[in-house]
Scaffold this motif. Structure first.
Motif, PDB file in Angstrom:
ATOM      1  N   UNK A   2       0.881  -1.105   0.044  1.00  0.00           N
ATOM      2  CA  UNK A   2       0.126  -0.080   0.071  1.00  0.00           C
ATOM      3  C   UNK A   2       0.789   1.253  -0.159  1.00  0.00           C
ATOM      4  N   UNK A   3       2.078   1.028   0.597  1.00  0.00           N
ATOM      5  CA  UNK A   3       3.249   2.357   0.395  1.00  0.00           C
ATOM      6  C   UNK A   3       3.274   2.859  -0.927  1.00  0.00           C
ATOM      7  N   UNK A   4       3.238   1.687  -1.901  1.00  0.00           N
ATOM      8  CA  UNK A   4       3.372   2.176  -3.254  1.00  0.00           C
ATOM      9  C   UNK A   4       2.204   2.997  -3.959  1.00  0.00           C
ATOM     10  N   UNK A   5       1.095   3.020  -3.291  1.00  0.00           N
ATOM     11  CA  UNK A   5      -0.057   3.613  -3.685  1.00  0.00           C
ATOM     12  C   UNK A   5       0.252   5.122  -3.293  1.00  0.00           C
ATOM     13  N   UNK A   6       1.100   5.447  -2.287  1.00  0.00           N
ATOM     14  CA  UNK A   6       1.603   6.833  -1.920  1.00  0.00           C
ATOM     15  C   UNK A   6       2.893   7.351  -2.595  1.00  0.00           C
ATOM     16  N   UNK A   7       3.734   6.578  -2.476  1.00  0.00           N
ATOM     17  CA  UNK A   7       5.028   6.730  -3.299  1.00  0.00           C
ATOM     18  C   UNK A   7       5.138   7.299  -4.489  1.00  0.00           C
ATOM     19  N   UNK A   8       4.306   6.260  -5.577  1.00  0.00           N
ATOM     20  CA  UNK A   8       4.521   6.431  -7.055  1.00  0.00           C
ATOM     21  C   UNK A   8       3.763   7.866  -7.455  1.00  0.00           C
ATOM     22  N   UNK A   9       2.555   8.156  -6.886  1.00  0.00           N
ATOM     23  CA  UNK A   9       2.203   9.574  -7.078  1.00  0.00           C
ATOM     24  C   UNK A   9       2.996  10.782  -6.806  1.00  0.00           C
ATOM     25  N   UNK A  10       3.730  10.423  -5.551  1.00  0.00           N
ATOM     26  CA  UNK A  10       4.408  11.476  -4.975  1.00  0.00           C
ATOM     27  C   UNK A  10       5.893  11.559  -5.902  1.00  0.00           C
ATOM     28  N   UNK A  11       6.346  10.445  -6.450  1.00  0.00           N
ATOM     29  CA  UNK A  11       7.619  10.531  -7.172  1.00  0.00           C
ATOM     30  C   UNK A  11       7.288  11.171  -8.653  1.00  0.00           C
ATOM     31  N   UNK A  12       5.879  10.657  -9.197  1.00  0.00           N
ATOM     32  CA  UNK A  12       5.684  11.485 -10.436  1.00  0.00           C
ATOM     33  C   UNK A  12       5.293  12.958 -10.273  1.00  0.00           C
ATOM     34  N   UNK A  13       4.861  13.482  -9.153  1.00  0.00           N
ATOM     35  CA  UNK A  13       4.689  14.951  -8.834  1.00  0.00           C
ATOM     36  C   UNK A  13       5.860  15.539  -8.761  1.00  0.00           C
ATOM     37  N   UNK A  14       6.962  14.878  -8.043  1.00  0.00           N
ATOM     38  CA  UNK A  14       8.160  15.536  -7.971  1.00  0.00           C
ATOM     39  C   UNK A  14       8.963  15.733  -9.288  1.00  0.00           C
ATOM     40  N   UNK A  16       7.562  15.926 -12.236  1.00  0.00           N
ATOM     41  CA  UNK A  16       6.842  16.942 -12.872  1.00  0.00           C
ATOM     42  C   UNK A  16       7.041  18.247 -12.289  1.00  0.00           C
ATOM     43  N   UNK A  17       7.444  18.600 -11.050  1.00  0.00           N
ATOM     44  CA  UNK A  17       8.110  19.843 -10.569  1.00  0.00           C
ATOM     45  C   UNK A  17       9.146  19.984 -11.143  1.00  0.00           C
ATOM     46  N   UNK A  18      10.167  19.030 -11.160  1.00  0.00           N
ATOM     47  CA  UNK A  18      11.437  19.135 -11.739  1.00  0.00           C
ATOM     48  C   UNK A  18      11.378  19.529 -13.242  1.00  0.00           C
ATOM     49  N   UNK A  19      10.630  18.920 -13.962  1.00  0.00           N
ATOM     50  CA  UNK A  19      10.531  19.252 -15.313  1.00  0.00           C
ATOM     51  C   UNK A  19      10.026  20.563 -15.694  1.00  0.00           C
ATOM     52  N   UNK A  20       9.085  21.065 -14.809  1.00  0.00           N
ATOM     53  CA  UNK A  20       8.469  22.444 -15.051  1.00  0.00           C
ATOM     54  C   UNK A  20       9.796  23.551 -14.630  1.00  0.00           C
ATOM     55  N   UNK A  21      10.449  23.084 -13.595  1.00  0.00           N
ATOM     56  CA  UNK A  21      11.489  24.271 -13.228  1.00  0.00           C
ATOM     57  C   UNK A  21      12.322  24.158 -14.227  1.00  0.00           C
ATOM     58  N   UNK A  22      12.867  22.865 -14.853  1.00  0.00           N
ATOM     59  CA  UNK A  22      13.656  23.081 -16.059  1.00  0.00           C
ATOM     60  C   UNK A  22      13.415  23.851 -17.260  1.00  0.00           C
ATOM     61  N   UNK A  23      12.129  23.705 -17.455  1.00  0.00           N
ATOM     62  CA  UNK A  23      11.556  24.226 -18.562  1.00  0.00           C
ATOM     63  C   UNK A  23      11.445  25.881 -18.218  1.00  0.00           C
TER      64      UNK A  23
END
Length: 61
Positions: A2-14, A16-23
């Motif tokens: 069940x921890x993967x249900x929390x960790x995968x969206x958090x990793x994807x969000x981080x 996305x934030x990194x990609x937006x900061x780079x752009x």
């Protein structure tokens, strides 16, 4: 498991934030002159140093 249900969206969000900061940094011109700042340190442009603003620094002159 069940921890993967929390960790995968958090990793994807981080990611996305990194990609937006780079752009944002590319669009704002952060990567325009990569060698200029490093070379600017090596050359003296002949300007005198500003006078000290700390009164204690004037005592040591």
């Amino acid at each position: 498991m069940t921890s993967l249900l929390f960790l995968i969206p958090i990793a994807l969000g981080m990611g996305l934030i990194g990609l937006l900061a780079f752009l944002w940094s590319v669009r704002s011109g952060q990567f325009e002159d990569l060698d200029g700042a490093g070379a600017r340190v090596l050359f003296d442009d002949g300007r005198p140093l500003p006078p000290p603003t700390n009164p204690e620094e004037k005592k040591h002159e």
